[in-house]
Design a protein around this motif. Sequence first.
Motif, short mmCIF file in Angstrom:
data_model
loop_
_atom_site.label_atom_id
_atom_site.label_comp_id
_atom_site.label_asym_id
_atom_site.label_seq_id
_atom_site.Cartn_x
_atom_site.Cartn_y
_atom_site.Cartn_z
N VAL A 3 5.62 -11.68 10.13
CA VAL A 3 5.19 -12.70 9.16
C VAL A 3 4.84 -12.00 7.85
CG1 VAL A 3 3.56 -14.55 8.66
CG2 VAL A 3 4.25 -14.11 11.03
N ILE A 4 5.45 -12.45 6.77
CA ILE A 4 5.17 -11.88 5.45
C ILE A 4 4.48 -12.94 4.61
CG2 ILE A 4 6.19 -10.92 3.34
CD1 ILE A 4 8.60 -10.10 5.12
N ARG A 5 3.38 -12.56 3.98
CA ARG A 5 2.63 -13.50 3.13
C ARG A 5 2.49 -12.89 1.74
NH1 ARG A 5 -2.85 -15.01 5.94
NH2 ARG A 5 -2.70 -16.82 4.57
N ILE A 6 2.96 -13.63 0.75
CA ILE A 6 2.88 -13.19 -0.65
C ILE A 6 2.07 -14.24 -1.41
CG2 ILE A 6 4.16 -12.61 -2.74
CD1 ILE A 6 6.51 -11.84 -0.94
N PHE A 7 0.92 -13.84 -1.92
CA PHE A 7 0.05 -14.79 -2.61
C PHE A 7 0.58 -15.09 -4.02
CE2 PHE A 7 -2.40 -13.65 0.91
CZ PHE A 7 -3.46 -14.53 1.05
N ALA A 8 0.28 -16.28 -4.49
CA ALA A 8 0.83 -16.74 -5.76
C ALA A 8 0.33 -15.96 -6.96
CB ALA A 8 0.53 -18.23 -5.96
N ASN A 9 -0.73 -15.17 -6.79
CA ASN A 9 -1.16 -14.32 -7.90
C ASN A 9 -0.28 -13.07 -8.02
OD1 ASN A 9 -1.95 -12.79 -5.70
ND2 ASN A 9 -4.11 -12.71 -6.26
N PHE A 10 0.62 -12.88 -7.02
CA PHE A 10 1.57 -11.78 -7.00
C PHE A 10 0.88 -10.41 -7.06
CE2 PHE A 10 3.64 -15.29 -9.46
CZ PHE A 10 4.24 -15.85 -8.36
N GLU A 11 -0.34 -10.39 -6.54
CA GLU A 11 -1.08 -9.13 -6.45
C GLU A 11 -1.39 -8.77 -5.00
OE1 GLU A 11 -4.53 -9.31 -8.90
OE2 GLU A 11 -3.43 -9.75 -10.74
N ASP A 67 2.64 -8.98 14.59
CA ASP A 67 2.17 -9.58 15.84
C ASP A 67 1.98 -11.09 15.69
OD1 ASP A 67 -0.03 -9.59 14.21
OD2 ASP A 67 -1.28 -8.32 15.48
N TYR A 68 2.95 -11.73 15.09
CA TYR A 68 2.96 -13.19 14.92
C TYR A 68 1.82 -13.71 14.05
CZ TYR A 68 6.28 -12.98 18.81
OH TYR A 68 7.35 -12.68 19.61
#
Length: 222
Positions: free
Chosen positions: A146-154, A161-162
Amino acid sequence: MERKIRGVLIISGITTIIISVFLVLYYRVYNNQYTGLMDWWAIVLLSIPTTVMICSRILVEKLNIEIDESFKDKNLFGKINILVNKVVVSIASVLILPLLFLNLILMLLLSCFNLPGKKTFKKLISKGFQYSYENKIYILTRNEIVIRIFANFEDFFISFDYGKTFDRVEESRLGLQYNRDFLKGKLEEYRTAHPVDKQRGDAVPPVAEFIDFLDHNLAEEN
């Protein structure tokens, strides 16, 4: 009713003057390095009283309300009325409101062009990742990853592990240390950039660099 409309006109006019003076001081004295479009909060702050003032001025004209007669024996309010009714409203109608709308339209357009969409992550999507956007977070999932990229791009996070635990991409076990250090440098460069540079697009978030890193170090789905 006429008295209320007169009151709204005067109060909104005075508020517009105060906010205008405040913004001039803010952008020309306190934040004199600022260039380009006004901030969102400044546009909203000035738009509300200006719009109310112009709308109430239109009502005054449509209903033929005699404002001058109402204040002719009240020196203070009479002077305020002259300022609002004959000077401020005219300037706002011709100059302030059009500039506010222009700023708003330009900022919306810039936002549309600058914000990454689904195509930004096409390299990972082509590897079998499912794309979604929730609560200002770009999410890409494939099986246990799972990849999470926050909208502040920081903030770039990855889980193997799901989604139970997450590590920062630049501090994870992916890739070589050299490549992770490169990402850290690009991220720090963006984080410390001047807000004006970020707004104008001179400081670009390292989204492409992180996507390339993930694309290179995550194997194709079997």
